[in-house]
Structure formats: structure tokens, C-alpha cells
Write a protein that holds these residues in place. Structure first.
Motif, PDB file in Angstrom:
ATOM      1  N   ALA A  53       0.837  -1.199   0.000  1.00 17.24           N
ATOM      2  CA  ALA A  53       0.000   0.000   0.000  1.00 17.24           C
ATOM      3  C   ALA A  53       0.872   1.248   0.000  1.00 17.24           C
ATOM      4  N   SER A  54       1.308   1.665  -1.190  1.00 15.65           N
ATOM      5  CA  SER A  54       2.082   2.897  -1.326  1.00 15.65           C
ATOM      6  C   SER A  54       1.780   3.516  -2.690  1.00 15.65           C
ATOM      7  N   SER A  55       1.934   4.821  -2.776  1.00 13.31           N
ATOM      8  CA  SER A  55       1.642   5.498  -4.039  1.00 13.31           C
ATOM      9  C   SER A  55       2.602   5.042  -5.139  1.00 13.31           C
ATOM     10  N   LYS A  56       3.852   4.757  -4.783  1.00 16.14           N
ATOM     11  CA  LYS A  56       4.828   4.282  -5.768  1.00 16.14           C
ATOM     12  C   LYS A  56       4.373   2.958  -6.388  1.00 16.14           C
ATOM     13  N   GLN A  57       3.847   2.064  -5.554  1.00 12.25           N
ATOM     14  CA  GLN A  57       3.381   0.772  -6.057  1.00 12.25           C
ATOM     15  C   GLN A  57       2.134   0.930  -6.931  1.00 12.25           C
ATOM     16  N   VAL A  58       1.244   1.850  -6.566  1.00 11.28           N
ATOM     17  CA  VAL A  58       0.051   2.100  -7.377  1.00 11.28           C
ATOM     18  C   VAL A  58       0.451   2.611  -8.758  1.00 11.28           C
ATOM     19  N   TRP A  59       1.423   3.513  -8.805  1.00 12.54           N
ATOM     20  CA  TRP A  59       1.897   4.014 -10.096  1.00 12.54           C
ATOM     21  C   TRP A  59       2.547   2.893 -10.903  1.00 12.54           C
ATOM     22  N   LEU A  60       3.224   1.974 -10.245  1.00 13.30           N
ATOM     23  CA  LEU A  60       3.835   0.849 -10.928  1.00 13.30           C
ATOM     24  C   LEU A  60       2.770  -0.055 -11.555  1.00 13.30           C
ATOM     25  N   VAL A  61       1.680  -0.300 -10.832  1.00 18.95           N
ATOM     26  CA  VAL A  61       0.577  -1.088 -11.391  1.00 18.95           C
ATOM     27  C   VAL A  61       0.034  -0.404 -12.632  1.00 18.95           C
ATOM     28  N   LYS A  62      -0.163   0.897 -12.546  1.00 15.83           N
ATOM     29  CA  LYS A  62      -0.668   1.658 -13.696  1.00 15.83           C
ATOM     30  C   LYS A  62       0.293   1.543 -14.877  1.00 15.83           C
ATOM     31  N   GLU A  63       1.584   1.641 -14.612  1.00 19.79           N
ATOM     32  CA  GLU A  63       2.597   1.527 -15.662  1.00 19.79           C
ATOM     33  C   GLU A  63       2.543   0.147 -16.330  1.00 19.79           C
ATOM     34  N   VAL A  64       2.454  -0.898 -15.525  1.00 22.35           N
ATOM     35  CA  VAL A  64       2.409  -2.263 -16.067  1.00 22.35           C
ATOM     36  C   VAL A  64       1.129  -2.467 -16.882  1.00 22.35           C
ATOM     37  N   LEU A  65      -0.003  -1.988 -16.390  1.00 24.79           N
ATOM     38  CA  LEU A  65      -1.255  -2.146 -17.131  1.00 24.79           C
ATOM     39  C   LEU A  65      -1.243  -1.348 -18.427  1.00 24.79           C
ATOM     40  N   ASN A  66      -0.620  -0.175 -18.428  1.00 25.63           N
ATOM     41  CA  ASN A  66      -0.499   0.598 -19.672  1.00 25.63           C
ATOM     42  C   ASN A  66       0.398  -0.123 -20.673  1.00 25.63           C
TER      43      ASN A  66
END
Length: 91
Positions: A53-66
């Protein structure tokens, strides 16, 4: 879409995620004190992604999904998606 075709695409998503795990970017989630650490669960036509649960990890998920969208043309249906945050310490 055929479930078999869907699973082939999900395998590509799993590979993209594993690359991030291997580089140490994607932080796995431990499911119990002495248990396994996981990053995803795939079902018939659904998947659950796990990150710390961190903003860095959320951005990483978004990057991988993109990136997944660019290579597969599969896009996350936001109207059918749920985001949950659970803060549990197993230490």
C-alpha cells in the motif's frame, strides 16, 4: 472471448509483472507470517493484483497495465474494477 485466449494474454501480464518483481520494483504481498508472497491471482476471466500500500506501487501497477495495453490492446474496464487498500502487519 475464448477463455483459452484470455489465459494466454494473462500469461503476458504475469510475465510483465514478474519482470518488475525480478528488478525489485514490484513489492510482493505476504499472505501470512510464514506463507508465500504473491503479486497476482488469475481466475477464469478475472485477475487480482497485489502490491504494498504505497503510491509508488500504485503508479507501478498503472505503468504495467499501460504497457500490457500497448502490447495486447486489452484495457482494464474501470467500471468493473474495484480498488481495495488493506493495511495488515504480519511482523
Amino acid at each position: 472471448m475464448s477463455p483459452y485466449l484470455f489465459m494466454l494474454y494473462m500469461e503476458k501480464l504475469a510475465i510483465l509483472m514478474q519482470e518488475k518483481v525480478d528488478y525489485g520494483d514490484w513489492q510482493l504481498v505476504k499472505i501470512s507470517i510464514n506463507g508465500l508472497s504473491i503479486s497476482q491471482l488469475f481466475f477464469a476471466d478475472d485477475c487480482i493484483l497485489f502490491v504494498k500500500a504505497s503510491s509508488k506501487q500504485v503508479w507501478l501497477v498503472k505503468e504495467v497495465l499501460n504497457l500490457f495495453y500497448k502490447v495486447s490492446s486489452f484495457e482494464v474496464n474501470v467500471s468493473k474494477s474495484v480498488y481495495k487498500v488493506s493495511i495488515i502487519s504480519l511482523e
